[in-house]
Design a protein around this motif. Structure first.
Motif, PDB file in Angstrom:
ATOM      1  N   GLY A  53       0.850  -1.184   0.000  1.00 33.39           N
ATOM      2  CA  GLY A  53       0.000   0.000   0.000  1.00 33.39           C
ATOM      3  C   GLY A  53       0.885   1.232   0.000  1.00 33.39           C
ATOM      4  O   GLY A  53       2.115   1.142  -0.101  1.00 33.39           O
ATOM      5  N   VAL A  54       0.274   2.389   0.132  1.00 32.35           N
ATOM      6  CA  VAL A  54       1.026   3.647   0.076  1.00 32.35           C
ATOM      7  C   VAL A  54       2.079   3.680   1.186  1.00 32.35           C
ATOM      8  O   VAL A  54       1.752   3.540   2.361  1.00 32.35           O
ATOM      9  CB  VAL A  54       0.074   4.852   0.194  1.00 32.35           C
ATOM     10  CG1 VAL A  54       0.860   6.154   0.225  1.00 32.35           C
ATOM     11  CG2 VAL A  54      -0.921   4.852  -0.963  1.00 32.35           C
ATOM     12  N   ALA A  55       3.328   3.835   0.821  1.00 33.42           N
ATOM     13  CA  ALA A  55       4.498   3.846   1.711  1.00 33.42           C
ATOM     14  C   ALA A  55       4.791   2.457   2.291  1.00 33.42           C
ATOM     15  O   ALA A  55       5.952   2.083   2.442  1.00 33.42           O
ATOM     16  CB  ALA A  55       4.353   4.871   2.831  1.00 33.42           C
ATOM     17  N   LYS A  56       3.758   1.694   2.608  1.00 34.30           N
ATOM     18  CA  LYS A  56       3.961   0.351   3.142  1.00 34.30           C
ATOM     19  C   LYS A  56       4.592  -0.573   2.099  1.00 34.30           C
ATOM     20  O   LYS A  56       5.412  -1.431   2.419  1.00 34.30           O
ATOM     21  CB  LYS A  56       2.634  -0.231   3.616  1.00 34.30           C
ATOM     22  CG  LYS A  56       2.041   0.462   4.842  1.00 34.30           C
ATOM     23  CD  LYS A  56       0.599   0.014   5.048  1.00 34.30           C
ATOM     24  CE  LYS A  56       0.008   0.518   6.348  1.00 34.30           C
ATOM     25  NZ  LYS A  56       0.430  -0.264   7.512  1.00 34.30           N
ATOM     26  N   GLY A  57       4.186  -0.395   0.829  1.00 38.85           N
ATOM     27  CA  GLY A  57       4.780  -1.200  -0.235  1.00 38.85           C
ATOM     28  C   GLY A  57       6.259  -0.932  -0.380  1.00 38.85           C
ATOM     29  O   GLY A  57       7.058  -1.840  -0.653  1.00 38.85           O
ATOM     30  N   GLN A  58       6.647   0.330  -0.197  1.00 34.82           N
ATOM     31  CA  GLN A  58       8.066   0.681  -0.245  1.00 34.82           C
ATOM     32  C   GLN A  58       8.825  -0.046   0.867  1.00 34.82           C
ATOM     33  O   GLN A  58       9.952  -0.510   0.669  1.00 34.82           O
ATOM     34  CB  GLN A  58       8.244   2.200  -0.095  1.00 34.82           C
ATOM     35  CG  GLN A  58       7.932   2.996  -1.352  1.00 34.82           C
ATOM     36  CD  GLN A  58       6.467   3.377  -1.496  1.00 34.82           C
ATOM     37  OE1 GLN A  58       5.571   2.641  -1.076  1.00 34.82           O
ATOM     38  NE2 GLN A  58       6.207   4.518  -2.105  1.00 34.82           N
ATOM     39  N   ILE A  59       8.202  -0.150   2.046  1.00 40.59           N
ATOM     40  CA  ILE A  59       8.855  -0.832   3.164  1.00 40.59           C
ATOM     41  C   ILE A  59       9.069  -2.308   2.852  1.00 40.59           C
ATOM     42  O   ILE A  59      10.137  -2.873   3.124  1.00 40.59           O
ATOM     43  CB  ILE A  59       8.027  -0.666   4.457  1.00 40.59           C
ATOM     44  CG1 ILE A  59       8.114   0.778   4.958  1.00 40.59           C
ATOM     45  CG2 ILE A  59       8.511  -1.627   5.538  1.00 40.59           C
ATOM     46  CD1 ILE A  59       7.247   1.055   6.165  1.00 40.59           C
ATOM     47  N   GLU A 406      18.154   7.128   3.556  1.00 42.79           N
ATOM     48  CA  GLU A 406      18.476   5.828   2.967  1.00 42.79           C
ATOM     49  C   GLU A 406      17.266   4.926   2.809  1.00 42.79           C
ATOM     50  O   GLU A 406      17.241   4.070   1.926  1.00 42.79           O
ATOM     51  CB  GLU A 406      19.511   5.093   3.837  1.00 42.79           C
ATOM     52  CG  GLU A 406      20.892   5.688   3.779  1.00 42.79           C
ATOM     53  CD  GLU A 406      21.870   4.948   4.678  1.00 42.79           C
ATOM     54  OE1 GLU A 406      22.996   4.697   4.216  1.00 42.79           O
ATOM     55  OE2 GLU A 406      21.521   4.629   5.828  1.00 42.79           O
ATOM     56  N   ALA A 407      16.262   5.076   3.679  1.00 38.73           N
ATOM     57  CA  ALA A 407      15.152   4.125   3.649  1.00 38.73           C
ATOM     58  C   ALA A 407      13.969   4.622   4.460  1.00 38.73           C
ATOM     59  O   ALA A 407      14.136   5.367   5.433  1.00 38.73           O
ATOM     60  CB  ALA A 407      15.608   2.773   4.217  1.00 38.73           C
ATOM     61  N   TYR A 408      12.771   4.206   4.051  1.00 38.38           N
ATOM     62  CA  TYR A 408      11.588   4.442   4.879  1.00 38.38           C
ATOM     63  C   TYR A 408      11.759   3.768   6.236  1.00 38.38           C
ATOM     64  O   TYR A 408      11.245   4.245   7.242  1.00 38.38           O
ATOM     65  CB  TYR A 408      10.337   3.883   4.189  1.00 38.38           C
ATOM     66  CG  TYR A 408       9.685   4.853   3.238  1.00 38.38           C
ATOM     67  CD1 TYR A 408       8.769   5.796   3.688  1.00 38.38           C
ATOM     68  CD2 TYR A 408       9.976   4.833   1.879  1.00 38.38           C
ATOM     69  CE1 TYR A 408       8.179   6.694   2.833  1.00 38.38           C
ATOM     70  CE2 TYR A 408       9.392   5.729   1.008  1.00 38.38           C
ATOM     71  CZ  TYR A 408       8.489   6.661   1.483  1.00 38.38           C
ATOM     72  OH  TYR A 408       7.905   7.560   0.637  1.00 38.38           O
ATOM     73  N   ILE A 409      12.481   2.662   6.267  1.00 40.92           N
ATOM     74  CA  ILE A 409      12.749   1.987   7.541  1.00 40.92           C
ATOM     75  C   ILE A 409      13.487   2.935   8.475  1.00 40.92           C
ATOM     76  O   ILE A 409      13.197   3.011   9.676  1.00 40.92           O
ATOM     77  CB  ILE A 409      13.572   0.703   7.317  1.00 40.92           C
ATOM     78  CG1 ILE A 409      12.780  -0.300   6.457  1.00 40.92           C
ATOM     79  CG2 ILE A 409      13.957   0.070   8.649  1.00 40.92           C
ATOM     80  CD1 ILE A 409      13.596  -1.514   6.031  1.00 40.92           C
ATOM     81  N   GLY A 410      14.439   3.689   7.927  1.00 44.92           N
ATOM     82  CA  GLY A 410      15.168   4.662   8.729  1.00 44.92           C
ATOM     83  C   GLY A 410      14.279   5.776   9.227  1.00 44.92           C
ATOM     84  O   GLY A 410      14.416   6.236  10.369  1.00 44.92           O
ATOM     85  N   VAL A 411      13.349   6.224   8.388  1.00 46.83           N
ATOM     86  CA  VAL A 411      12.397   7.264   8.790  1.00 46.83           C
ATOM     87  C   VAL A 411      11.537   6.766   9.943  1.00 46.83           C
ATOM     88  O   VAL A 411      11.348   7.455  10.955  1.00 46.83           O
ATOM     89  CB  VAL A 411      11.499   7.673   7.600  1.00 46.83           C
ATOM     90  CG1 VAL A 411      10.409   8.638   8.051  1.00 46.83           C
ATOM     91  CG2 VAL A 411      12.337   8.299   6.487  1.00 46.83           C
ATOM     92  N   LEU A 412      11.008   5.551   9.794  1.00 45.41           N
ATOM     93  CA  LEU A 412      10.102   4.985  10.807  1.00 45.41           C
ATOM     94  C   LEU A 412      10.788   4.891  12.172  1.00 45.41           C
ATOM     95  O   LEU A 412      10.259   5.356  13.186  1.00 45.41           O
ATOM     96  CB  LEU A 412       9.624   3.606  10.338  1.00 45.41           C
ATOM     97  CG  LEU A 412       8.639   2.869  11.243  1.00 45.41           C
ATOM     98  CD1 LEU A 412       7.657   2.048  10.396  1.00 45.41           C
ATOM     99  CD2 LEU A 412       9.341   1.923  12.212  1.00 45.41           C
ATOM    100  N   LEU A 437      13.949  10.119  -3.212  1.00 45.04           N
ATOM    101  CA  LEU A 437      15.087   9.196  -3.228  1.00 45.04           C
ATOM    102  C   LEU A 437      14.678   7.797  -2.783  1.00 45.04           C
ATOM    103  O   LEU A 437      15.347   6.812  -3.124  1.00 45.04           O
ATOM    104  CB  LEU A 437      16.200   9.693  -2.292  1.00 45.04           C
ATOM    105  CG  LEU A 437      16.776  11.088  -2.552  1.00 45.04           C
ATOM    106  CD1 LEU A 437      17.855  11.391  -1.512  1.00 45.04           C
ATOM    107  CD2 LEU A 437      17.332  11.194  -3.958  1.00 45.04           C
ATOM    108  N   LEU A 438      13.592   7.705  -2.021  1.00 43.67           N
ATOM    109  CA  LEU A 438      13.205   6.444  -1.381  1.00 43.67           C
ATOM    110  C   LEU A 438      12.058   5.765  -2.130  1.00 43.67           C
ATOM    111  O   LEU A 438      11.044   5.407  -1.554  1.00 43.67           O
ATOM    112  CB  LEU A 438      12.786   6.700   0.075  1.00 43.67           C
ATOM    113  CG  LEU A 438      13.760   7.513   0.936  1.00 43.67           C
ATOM    114  CD1 LEU A 438      13.240   7.645   2.355  1.00 43.67           C
ATOM    115  CD2 LEU A 438      15.151   6.860   0.931  1.00 43.67           C
TER     116      LEU A 438
END
Length: 622
Positions: A53-59, A406-412, A437-438
């Motif tokens: 889903g939105v942003a979740k798919g990127q994760i 570097e990553a949405y994981i880093g943002v979270l 970038l992500l």
């Protein structure tokens, strides 16, 4: 006396966080024990049978790029795939898969059982064993002690879970499963802060009793993609989802149950998810709207059970049933089970370091809903990071921390640790300041080299990334040099309403136009089609994104580099910020509690102003 070996890492809970933590640590070489209350509910999709889903798919793509398992398992068990937000820019493109709930759990269990270094134990954990402020194991309901050098708690909604349906409530971590007790109470004694959160789930209905002719069909993509960068099976046969709507009659019936609503009557104390409210909350908060979307989603490829997305509720079961039957297509609906709300304990994540290790107890890690997050994807990435860092700590290696750039994981993780959360946290693209970038298309380029250096991403993954990088560069160069004459392209440009050419140009210049895509050129220019034939589709896509968004990407990179300068300024040791009177009172309080590791981290703490950062840098001699 029950005898067992000592483990490197003990993972408590086998939801999405626990599974990724166990798999990551074991694949890195740690000896892992995965403890779960029920071996038959490993990786259970407790709520929506979907990933991404939105942003979740990127994760999910980031987890896969690092060498995690969620993307692979989703690809093997999905029954529909859609790339969301295709009409927007690539930073917003988000993959989403409808999953077969039973096969998803089965595949996760099979994967873990085939992973060397993973042992299992089915029982409830009632506490951790702590010696000299360091966790050294766990205690179970039977009184067994398992010894481990590190422990990862991924308890989901089970810590003192309380299920609400109307005026009824009973202990449970999930429908038909008991709650977990003992851990919260012990952690409070150890000095941890705790709180309560709430989530909910909708009723499930018999798909045979629905009239789909009264609904809008929502099919998957014509050419479905996938999550993993490996050669996972292509999705051939898809199942459709459907959309229908509530109406004023539905709303009136639901309102009849408000007096018995545990949410409106104050029986639920925990805060629920802002962006996934219950249906009663929606009609109360948005009283001006006379309808709300309902998504009817299959729970699997061969089951008749349907998930009623958008109708999450804790109202009495008879109210839910009567209201459901007033929705178009649900006139004869048969309910399998009602929706319910569940309250559970969580621990404010400001009590963690960026590795997800707790500050009060060494070698103890938290991941998933215990940290106040919501969503399978958010849980999975935390589990992956906790598993990696627990392994690294046990084996004397450096911590693994992803930056926000570097990553949405880093943002979270950065958001959780520095800002905390008082409501269930879910990821959105808007939370990431470097989201261009992500993107979901470049997660492998960003993260697979890091995963390979850790020892988690395979040589095959790295080879694919290097090939993609090489091909992308070659495609960009080819398009820079491919000349196009006006007479070859002006007909197409006129058709598209784009300015015609008066002289020869290069393909790259045309592709920078917003309304011109590569397929327009290849359809018109056989020579270009032939020249691009050897390249992989994902390399072509990557090249076109880099060309179209070159200036934006460059600007983001420059901003990320400026931020990195602050990240590289490490704060040595534990500082007593109360002894820095030039800092604001709030900054002193927040900095003392969080104890940031870098100036960059300090700058992102809620309540710490730029002026405070200037004072801090002067104090530190910068």
């Amino acid at each position: 006396m029950f005898q067992q070996e000592e483990y490197d890492i003990i993972v408590v809970g086998a939801g999405h966080a626990g599974c990724e933590a166990a798999a990551a640590a074991a694949n890195l070489g740690s000896k892992v024990l995965l403890v779960t209350m029920n071996m038959n509910t490993i990786a259970q999709m407790s709520c929506n049978p979907a990933m991404g889903g939105v942003a979740k798919g990127q994760i999910v793509r980031e987890v896969d790029a690092l060498g995690g398992q969620s993307g692979i398992i989703t690809d093997k068990t999905m029954i529909q795939f859609r790339m969301l937000n295709r009409s927007k820019g690539p930073a917003m493109w988000s993959p989403r898969a409808q999953s077969d709930r039973m096969r998803f759990a089965e595949e996760w269990r099979h994967t873990l059982e085939q992973t060397p270094n993973v042992d299992f134990w089915q029982e409830s954990v009632t506490g951790i064993v702590v010696e000299n402020d360091t966790v050294v194991g766990v205690k179970t309901q039977l009184g067994i002690e398992f010894r481990g050098k590190s422990v990862v708690l991924t308890n989901g909604t089970f810590l003192n879970g309380l299920i609400h349906i109307g005026e009824k409530n009973f202990g449970g971590g999930r429908a038909a499963e008991k709650k977990s007790t003992g851990i919260t109470e012990q952690l409070i004694e150890l000095g941890f802060e705790t709180g309560r959160m709430k989530t909910g789930t909708p009723p499930r209905v018999d798909g045979r009793s629905l009239d789909y002719s009264k609904m809008e069909e929502q099919a998957g993509d014509d050419v479905p993609s996938k999550f993993s960068y490996l050669d996972t099976p292509a999705l051939v046969k898809q199942r459709p989802c459907y959309i229908t709507y509530t109406n004023p009659e539905v709303h009136e019936i639901l309102k009849e149950g408000f007096e018995k609503s545990p949410m409106f009557q104050g029986r639920i104390k925990g805060l629920g998810p802002r962006y996934c409210p219950s249906v009663e909350d929606k009609i109360n908060r948005f009283a001006d709207k006379d309808r709300h979307q309902i998504f009817v989603e299959p729970e699997g490829s061969s089951t008749v059970e349907m998930y009623i997305n958008g109708f999450s509720s804790s109202l009495p079961e008879d109210v839910q049933y009567r209201a459901l039957r007033k929705i178009a297509g649900f006139e004869n609906a048969k309910m399998f089970r009602p929706g319910y709300a569940i309250e559970y304990d969580f621990f404010p994540p400001t009590q963690l370091s960026l590795t997800l290790e707790t500050k009060r107890v060494k070698n103890l890690y938290f991941a998933g809903q215990i940290n106040g997050t919501t969503g399978y994807e958010e849980a999975a990435c935390q589990g992956l990071m906790a598993g990696i860092n627990a392994h690294n700590k046990v084996h004397g290696r450096e911590p693994f921390i992803l930056k926000r750039s570097e990553a949405y994981i880093g943002v979270l993780i950065d958001d959780l640790v520095n800002k905390g959360t008082d409501e269930p946290y879910r990821m959105f693209t808007s939370r990431a300041e470097h989201r261009i970038l992500l993107r979901q298309d470049n997660a492998d380029l960003r993260l697979t080299p890091l995963g390979h250096a850790l020892g988690l991403a395979s040589d095959e993954r790295l080879f694919r990334v290097e090939q993609k990088q090489r091909e992308t560069t070659e495609v960009v160069e080819l398009l820079k040099n491919f000349a196009i004459e006006p007479h070859e392209i002006n007909g197409l440009l006129t058709e598209l309403g784009s300015a015609t050419l008066h002289e020869r140009t290069r393909a790259i210049n045309l592709l920078r136009r917003p309304n011109l895509e590569l397929e327009h050129l290849t359809r018109t220019l056989p020579g270009l089609t032939l020249a691009l034939a050897p390249f992989q589709p994902d390399s072509l896509e990557q090249a076109i994104i880099l060309i179209k968004y070159e200036s934006y990407i460059e600007k983001e990179n420059q901003q990320a580099m400026r931020v990195a300068e602050l990240e590289n300024f490490v704060i040595q040791g534990r500082l007593d910020y109360q002894q820095m009177p030039a800092l604001s009172h709030e900054a002193r309080e927040k900095l003392l509690r969080v104890q940031p590791e870098t100036i960059g981290q300090a700058a992102r703490i809620s309540g710490v102003s730029p002026a405070d950062i200037s004072v801090l840098m002067v104090y530190l001699g910068r």
